[in-house]
Scaffold this active site. Structure first.
Site, PDB file in Angstrom:
ATOM      1  N   ARG A  19      26.288  33.216  32.577  1.00 23.52           N
ATOM      2  CA  ARG A  19      27.714  33.472  32.378  1.00 23.52           C
ATOM      3  C   ARG A  19      28.326  32.615  31.273  1.00 23.52           C
ATOM      4  O   ARG A  19      29.077  33.102  30.446  1.00 23.52           O
ATOM      5  CB  ARG A  19      28.460  33.203  33.695  1.00 23.52           C
ATOM      6  CG  ARG A  19      29.917  33.652  33.702  1.00 23.52           C
ATOM      7  CD  ARG A  19      30.630  33.140  34.947  1.00 23.52           C
ATOM      8  NE  ARG A  19      29.917  33.491  36.155  1.00 23.52           N
ATOM      9  CZ  ARG A  19      30.083  34.627  36.837  1.00 23.52           C
ATOM     10  NH1 ARG A  19      30.965  35.504  36.418  1.00 23.52           N
ATOM     11  NH2 ARG A  19      29.379  34.874  37.926  1.00 23.52           N
ATOM     12  N   CYS A  55      37.848  58.296  40.873  1.00 21.07           N
ATOM     13  CA  CYS A  55      38.533  58.704  42.106  1.00 21.07           C
ATOM     14  C   CYS A  55      38.314  57.701  43.229  1.00 21.07           C
ATOM     15  O   CYS A  55      37.699  58.015  44.241  1.00 21.07           O
ATOM     16  CB  CYS A  55      38.018  60.056  42.566  1.00 21.07           C
ATOM     17  SG  CYS A  55      37.839  61.193  41.220  1.00 21.07           S
ATOM     18  N   TYR A 112      27.827  39.954  33.086  1.00 20.22           N
ATOM     19  CA  TYR A 112      27.942  40.794  34.289  1.00 20.22           C
ATOM     20  C   TYR A 112      28.916  41.944  34.041  1.00 20.22           C
ATOM     21  O   TYR A 112      29.639  42.367  34.945  1.00 20.22           O
ATOM     22  CB  TYR A 112      28.334  39.936  35.512  1.00 20.22           C
ATOM     23  CG  TYR A 112      27.385  38.754  35.684  1.00 20.22           C
ATOM     24  CD1 TYR A 112      26.068  38.977  36.092  1.00 20.22           C
ATOM     25  CD2 TYR A 112      27.767  37.452  35.373  1.00 20.22           C
ATOM     26  CE1 TYR A 112      25.171  37.915  36.204  1.00 20.22           C
ATOM     27  CE2 TYR A 112      26.873  36.391  35.483  1.00 20.22           C
ATOM     28  CZ  TYR A 112      25.590  36.629  35.900  1.00 20.22           C
ATOM     29  OH  TYR A 112      24.697  35.593  36.012  1.00 20.22           O
TER      30      TYR A 112
HETATM   31  C1  LIG Z   1      22.282  34.383  38.349  1.00 20.66           C
HETATM   32  C2  LIG Z   1      21.330  33.271  38.170  1.00 20.66           C
HETATM   33  C3  LIG Z   1      21.492  32.387  37.092  1.00 20.66           C
HETATM   34  C4  LIG Z   1      22.643  32.469  36.115  1.00 20.66           C
HETATM   35  O1  LIG Z   1      23.840  32.172  36.705  1.00 20.66           O
HETATM   36  P1  LIG Z   1      25.174  32.045  35.797  1.00 20.66           P
HETATM   37  O2  LIG Z   1      26.228  31.798  36.786  1.00 20.66           O
HETATM   38  O3  LIG Z   1      25.336  33.318  35.075  1.00 20.66           O
HETATM   39  O4  LIG Z   1      24.965  30.888  34.887  1.00 20.66           O
HETATM   40  C5  LIG Z   1      20.547  31.406  36.927  1.00 20.66           C
HETATM   41  N1  LIG Z   1      19.488  31.278  37.773  1.00 20.66           N
HETATM   42  C6  LIG Z   1      19.313  32.102  38.824  1.00 20.66           C
HETATM   43  C7  LIG Z   1      18.145  31.918  39.699  1.00 20.66           C
HETATM   44  C8  LIG Z   1      20.222  33.117  39.054  1.00 20.66           C
HETATM   45  O5  LIG Z   1      20.045  33.926  40.109  1.00 20.66           O
END
Ligand SMILES: *Cc1c(COP(=O)(O)O)cnc(C)c1O
Length: 421
Positions: free
Chosen positions: A278, A346, A375
């Site tokens: 993220r 809808c 995401y």
């Molecule tokens: C989703 C996930 C991440 C990334 O998380 P962010 O919040 O997007 O930084 C890293 N490691 C694992 C194992 C994840 O499931």
């Protein structure tokens, strides 16, 4: 900071007006900024500069090949959670020894795929998975490098759907059982433990839960070493939050996170791996949509736009807030009015914002959803047979479509009729 700024009254992505991209590719679309993606990667890289480290981009946040190539060119490894993501990493030219395989439900096929194509490590999440990976590795005559994802039982203080580090969550092995589990791994000829993994959730806006989790990991490192295990690598997961609302308090910076990691784990001498998703992609992308109708309801006005929940599901799924801004810059001090901003699907869930203050808008106006890079596109679907929206990458004054909008025909032709029809 990102590179989506107003200039001469218009919202730009780097040096390209978003309206120009809209005219070329149609709406809605996602647009990413190369400079912002690069900046976010470098912020982490510099934050960990004092330690031996590797940044494994969690591609589930945004997995377009162009983004993966950019990340790899900056020196990123990849964190993958499925065979499909593993294939994407390889297709982007990432060598196997820079790919970390995470996820609670790895299948035998996925394990075989990664063991034959090369893998840096599997982050194991359960004892049954451990037995299966050992068996698969032995069948193939190889040894699988592994870490165990420990669940430290800390409250990440984030949205329930993205908290993963409490004992009630499905993720990892309780940290209290870790010594037993590593002892078992040491007896398995198909596995070699190389480190410890922890990931407590996503969109963390406070360093304290990390501090608690990493302190437990530091203690576990000592304990496992005393038990004779060769712990050389600590995978700290991802999860650092981003400011979805401009005017709210800012989450911790990578620099502060890096200093905390150094303080708590520096003495272990371990190589540090992190898996940000993220924070790299979130504010490096926007979704641009056009107002189709302004509908006067009873006591409220609706902006009906051509983007919908199938294009950006975060508001419907996580009650997420996205700043939504007009692509034409409002005059300073311009009057605002409340709108409910909704898509054409809808379902009442197809609502992006309720009573959001905006300058008056009309059909044909463009709006940009900020912080939509992570995401966003990856969670989109073709619900209501709405084609997946294009992804565009900007680089300085250039832009390119990096995933095109499929035609109706392409969508329909994916279906096949049974012979008897
Ligand atoms: C989703 C996930 C991440 C990334 O998380 P962010 O919040 O997007 O930084 C890293 N490691 C694992 C194992 C994840 O499931």
């Amino acid at each position: 900071m990102d590179h989506f700024l107003y200039r001469d009254g218009a919202l730009y992505a780097e040096d390209v007006p978003l309206a120009e991209i809209a005219a070329a590719v149609g709406t809605p679309f996602y647009c990413y900024s190369t400079a912002t993606l690069t900046r976010h990667f470098k912020a982490f890289d510099e934050a960990l500069a004092g330690m031996d480290h590797m940044i494994c981009y969690a591609m589930k946040a945004a997995s377009n090949q162009a983004i993966l190539r950019l990340m790899a060119s900056l020196g990123a490894g990849m964190d993958v959670v499925s065979g499909g993501e593993y294939a994407r990493a390889k297709a982007a030219g990432v060598p196997g020894d820079r790919i970390v395989f995470s996820g609670v439900g790895k299948t035998r096929d996925e394990m075989r795929m990664a063991l034959s194509g090369g893998v840096r490590q599997f982050n194991l999440e359960s004892e049954p998975e451990m037995e299966v990976l050992n068996a698969v590795a032995l069948e193939m005559g190889v040894v699988a490098p592994v870490t165990v994802r420990v669940n430290p039982d800390v409250d990440a203080k984030t949205h329930a759907k993205i908290a993963t580090g409490k004992s009630e969550n499905k993720f990892g092995i309780p940290i209290t059982r870790a010594r037993e589990v590593y002892a078992r791994i040491a007896e398995m000829p198909g596995l070699k433990a190389v480190g410890i993994d922890v990931h407590i959730g996503s969109q963390l806006t406070d360093l304290e839960p990390y501090r608690q989790a990493f302190t437990k990991v530091a203690e576990l490192t000592e304990a496992l070493r005393a038990d004779g295990h060769d712990i050389i690598r600590l995978d700290l997961g991802g999860g650092l939050g981003i400011p979805y609302e401009r005017n709210n308090t800012a989450p911790p910076l990578p620099k502060e996170y890096g200093a905390m990691v150094q303080e708590i784990l520096g003495h272990t001498g371990c190589e540090i791996e992190i898996e940000p998703g993220r924070l790299i992609a979130g504010n490096a992308g926007v979704m641009v949509s056009e107002v189709i109708y302004v509908k006067q309801g009873e006591g409220r006005d609706f902006l009906i736009i051509d983007g919908a929940m199938n294009d950006l599901i975060r508001p419907a799924m996580y009650d997420a807030h996205h700043d939504i801004v007009p692509v034409v810059e409002p005059a300073p001090g311009a009057e605002q009015q409340p709108y409910d901003i909704v898509g054409p699907v809808c379902e009442s869930g197809d609502t992006f914002a309720k009573q959001r203050m905006m300058v008056p808008l009309a059909a044909g106006d463009l709006v940009a959803f900020r912080s939509a890079g992570a995401y966003g596109a990856v969670m989109s679907s073709e619900y209501n047979t709405r084609p997946l929206i294009p992804e565009v990458l900007v680089h300085g004054d250039q832009f390119a479509v990096i995933r095109k909008r499929p035609s109706f025909e392409e969508i329909i032709n994916r279906d096949t009729l049974p012979e008897w029809m």
